[in-house]
Design a protein around this motif. Sequence first.
Motif, PDB file in Angstrom:
ATOM      1  N   HIS A 277       0.796  -1.219   0.000  1.00 27.93           N
ATOM      2  CA  HIS A 277       0.000   0.000   0.000  1.00 27.93           C
ATOM      3  C   HIS A 277       0.832   1.275   0.000  1.00 27.93           C
ATOM      4  O   HIS A 277       0.294   2.372  -0.158  1.00 27.93           O
ATOM      5  CB  HIS A 277      -0.943   0.016   1.205  1.00 27.93           C
ATOM      6  N   ARG A 278       2.136   1.158   0.176  1.00 28.01           N
ATOM      7  CA  ARG A 278       3.007   2.327   0.178  1.00 28.01           C
ATOM      8  C   ARG A 278       4.447   1.860   0.123  1.00 28.01           C
ATOM      9  O   ARG A 278       4.729   0.661   0.160  1.00 28.01           O
ATOM     10  CB  ARG A 278       2.790   3.172   1.435  1.00 28.01           C
ATOM     11  N   THR A 279       5.346   2.839   0.053  1.00 27.39           N
ATOM     12  CA  THR A 279       6.777   2.552   0.134  1.00 27.39           C
ATOM     13  C   THR A 279       7.325   3.217   1.383  1.00 27.39           C
ATOM     14  O   THR A 279       7.034   4.390   1.655  1.00 27.39           O
ATOM     15  CB  THR A 279       7.526   3.088  -1.100  1.00 27.39           C
ATOM     16  N   GLY A 280       8.086   2.470   2.165  1.00 25.46           N
ATOM     17  CA  GLY A 280       8.755   3.045   3.327  1.00 25.46           C
ATOM     18  C   GLY A 280      10.120   3.578   2.933  1.00 25.46           C
ATOM     19  O   GLY A 280      10.876   2.923   2.210  1.00 25.46           O
ATOM     20  N   ASN A 281      10.437   4.791   3.373  1.00 27.67           N
ATOM     21  CA  ASN A 281      11.715   5.427   3.073  1.00 27.67           C
ATOM     22  C   ASN A 281      12.293   6.022   4.347  1.00 27.67           C
ATOM     23  O   ASN A 281      11.547   6.447   5.235  1.00 27.67           O
ATOM     24  CB  ASN A 281      11.553   6.570   2.061  1.00 27.67           C
ATOM     25  N   GLY A 282      13.603   6.063   4.429  1.00 25.17           N
ATOM     26  CA  GLY A 282      14.214   6.689   5.589  1.00 25.17           C
ATOM     27  C   GLY A 282      15.665   7.007   5.351  1.00 25.17           C
ATOM     28  O   GLY A 282      16.315   6.426   4.467  1.00 25.17           O
ATOM     29  N   HIS A 283      16.173   7.947   6.107  1.00 30.18           N
ATOM     30  CA  HIS A 283      17.576   8.356   6.034  1.00 30.18           C
ATOM     31  C   HIS A 283      18.185   8.185   7.419  1.00 30.18           C
ATOM     32  O   HIS A 283      17.765   8.827   8.382  1.00 30.18           O
ATOM     33  CB  HIS A 283      17.662   9.821   5.588  1.00 30.18           C
ATOM     34  N   VAL A 284      19.132   7.272   7.542  1.00 33.62           N
ATOM     35  CA  VAL A 284      19.901   7.071   8.771  1.00 33.62           C
ATOM     36  C   VAL A 284      21.190   7.859   8.612  1.00 33.62           C
ATOM     37  O   VAL A 284      21.923   7.663   7.639  1.00 33.62           O
ATOM     38  CB  VAL A 284      20.199   5.575   8.989  1.00 33.62           C
ATOM     39  N   TYR A 285      21.491   8.756   9.567  1.00 30.49           N
ATOM     40  CA  TYR A 285      22.635   9.638   9.368  1.00 30.49           C
ATOM     41  C   TYR A 285      23.328   9.947  10.686  1.00 30.49           C
ATOM     42  O   TYR A 285      22.790   9.698  11.776  1.00 30.49           O
ATOM     43  CB  TYR A 285      22.211  10.923   8.666  1.00 30.49           C
ATOM     44  N   ALA A 286      24.525  10.481  10.575  1.00 31.05           N
ATOM     45  CA  ALA A 286      25.328  10.863  11.734  1.00 31.05           C
ATOM     46  C   ALA A 286      25.221  12.369  11.923  1.00 31.05           C
ATOM     47  O   ALA A 286      25.681  13.144  11.073  1.00 31.05           O
ATOM     48  CB  ALA A 286      26.778  10.449  11.532  1.00 31.05           C
ATOM     49  N   SER A 287      24.641  12.781  13.046  1.00 31.46           N
ATOM     50  CA  SER A 287      24.401  14.210  13.262  1.00 31.46           C
ATOM     51  C   SER A 287      25.694  14.996  13.431  1.00 31.46           C
ATOM     52  O   SER A 287      25.694  16.224  13.286  1.00 31.46           O
ATOM     53  CB  SER A 287      23.501  14.405  14.485  1.00 31.46           C
ATOM     54  N   ALA A 288      26.803  14.320  13.722  1.00 32.84           N
ATOM     55  CA  ALA A 288      28.084  15.022  13.819  1.00 32.84           C
ATOM     56  C   ALA A 288      28.594  15.465  12.450  1.00 32.84           C
ATOM     57  O   ALA A 288      29.499  16.306  12.371  1.00 32.84           O
ATOM     58  CB  ALA A 288      29.130  14.115  14.478  1.00 32.84           C
ATOM     59  N   PHE A 289      27.992  14.919  11.379  1.00 34.53           N
ATOM     60  CA  PHE A 289      28.496  15.207  10.038  1.00 34.53           C
ATOM     61  C   PHE A 289      27.478  15.906   9.139  1.00 34.53           C
ATOM     62  O   PHE A 289      27.843  16.399   8.074  1.00 34.53           O
ATOM     63  CB  PHE A 289      28.946  13.909   9.362  1.00 34.53           C
ATOM     64  N   VAL A 290      26.202  15.937   9.538  1.00 34.27           N
ATOM     65  CA  VAL A 290      25.187  16.620   8.728  1.00 34.27           C
ATOM     66  C   VAL A 290      24.051  17.049   9.646  1.00 34.27           C
ATOM     67  O   VAL A 290      23.726  16.366  10.620  1.00 34.27           O
ATOM     68  CB  VAL A 290      24.658  15.703   7.596  1.00 34.27           C
ATOM     69  N   GLY A 291      23.459  18.195   9.348  1.00 31.53           N
ATOM     70  CA  GLY A 291      22.357  18.707  10.147  1.00 31.53           C
ATOM     71  C   GLY A 291      21.029  18.090   9.757  1.00 31.53           C
ATOM     72  O   GLY A 291      20.875  17.492   8.688  1.00 31.53           O
ATOM     73  N   GLN A 292      20.032  18.257  10.630  1.00 25.92           N
ATOM     74  CA  GLN A 292      18.722  17.650  10.419  1.00 25.92           C
ATOM     75  C   GLN A 292      18.049  18.147   9.153  1.00 25.92           C
ATOM     76  O   GLN A 292      17.483  17.360   8.380  1.00 25.92           O
ATOM     77  CB  GLN A 292      17.831  17.936  11.630  1.00 25.92           C
ATOM     78  N   ASP A 293      18.088  19.455   8.894  1.00 24.66           N
ATOM     79  CA  ASP A 293      17.412  20.010   7.715  1.00 24.66           C
ATOM     80  C   ASP A 293      18.023  19.472   6.431  1.00 24.66           C
ATOM     81  O   ASP A 293      17.306  19.121   5.485  1.00 24.66           O
ATOM     82  CB  ASP A 293      17.480  21.537   7.732  1.00 24.66           C
ATOM     83  N   GLU A 294      19.348  19.415   6.389  1.00 27.31           N
ATOM     84  CA  GLU A 294      20.000  18.899   5.191  1.00 27.31           C
ATOM     85  C   GLU A 294      19.728  17.402   5.029  1.00 27.31           C
ATOM     86  O   GLU A 294      19.521  16.919   3.910  1.00 27.31           O
ATOM     87  CB  GLU A 294      21.512  19.147   5.270  1.00 27.31           C
TER      88      GLU A 294
END
Length: 490
Positions: A277-294
């Motif tokens: 019924h949908r596609t799940g998407n996500g971004h796992v990231y390191a906050s020491a190297f990139v900010g939340q907005d980016e």
Amino acid sequence: MSGEPIGRVVIVGGGTAGWMAAAAAARFLDDGQRTITLVESDAIGTVGVGEATIPPIRGFNARLGLDEAEFLRATGGTPKLGIEFVGWTDGTDRYFHPFGTHGRDIEGLNFHQLWLKLRDREGIGPIDDYAMSAVAARAGRFAPPSPDPRSPLAGLEYAYHFDAGLYAALLRRHAEAQGARRIEGRIVGVERDARGHVAAVRLEGDRRVAGDLFLDCSGFRSLLLGEAMGVPFDDWSHWLPCDRAIAVPTERRDPLLPMTRATAHDAGWQWRIPLRHRTGNGHVYASAFVGQDEAERVLMAHCDAPPTGPARHLSFTAGRRQRLWAGNVVALGLSGGFLEPLESTSIHLIQMGISKLFGLFPDLRFSDVERDEYNRLMGDQYASIRDFIILHYAATRRDDTPFWRYVRTMALPETLRRKLALFREKGRIFRYDDELFAIPSWVAVMLGQGIMPDGYDPVVDALDEGRLLTALHQIRAGNAAMAQQMPALS
């Protein structure tokens, strides 16, 4: 002599972990003398651990008596044959971690050893071509494994993608139908007895739920094991620096592919999980190297369909509690630890925790030897999965961003260093105890990310090379032909 049996099992928290525990306990522990009670609050959201799984989930569902077709309908589920990794080696590459085997072992020798010897011969091709799961997934085809050892489908394994919230709801219905009881309410306090064990949890409205054994499924808060029992947390973020995730659903996009995709980005990676019924998407990231907005901008820029809901932001620290069983409290799921979902192991660790607990189920004496064995077994599970996830980062050749330069050069656990050294020498891999990931999984990631051994097992030279070449050509052609006969997902 055995002590007095446990009569009251209390599960603190719902979600995937809580209702997996409740369904299993109602099925296997409720003998008419024992009560199974789950306490949760509708006012407290659940993280919704995992939309992608690994093959052991099929056995768990079967033991609960869940019909596969009903399960897939109820959860929007699709089959999963493995994970495609994009950009993890140099930023432009692709490789596949398949479920099941590569080819078939010959004369007791692991198939990859045969492939290592012959890999430069004409018509041999990449090792992915010998994994039926990989060939079928990339063609968008699926069929269940065959019991016929001569069939290419004999080496295929599969798991599921599903909606974790719908799975928890299905398990709740199943558990309650078998006698588990749910109590709605927010926990405001924990009572402990003279031994330091948890005696009861107190709820809003001056209510109290007493128990003998408590299963902590309270999520990252770890209300019982962490807060009440004071079990420290081992932080593994120096090896696994990703500490944030953003999840967003998008419209279903056809064709459905029976695989998860993990795409590397500048400071982490993105998952793509196809549901009915949908596609799940996500971004796992390191906050020491990139900010939340980016990080959110990167995620939305790489989704292949319009969003159907808002983005959810999660924070976590990779690691685990030093003990997963303390006193009369056993932690399952996020309350015991968390490893990023790169290899879809979160639900498996819940399942493994339940299985080991039932195998070492205590009486009211709460024997140290049972508790210690549980903690040893579960500690080994977490550590072996940790090493396998670290491998994906440590094996990279990327040096295009600070994040990839950090993970490429970081110090590794001694257990992983030994595995890498053995593989680089002659392609040897040994599986210890009941380590989750088998030899084909380690082979897929190491070779997929360009770790090529200096040699191969010399025993291979005792086999007739012509017969080996013929066998490999037949396996490769057989997989390709079978994939074309398999039905496409719809």
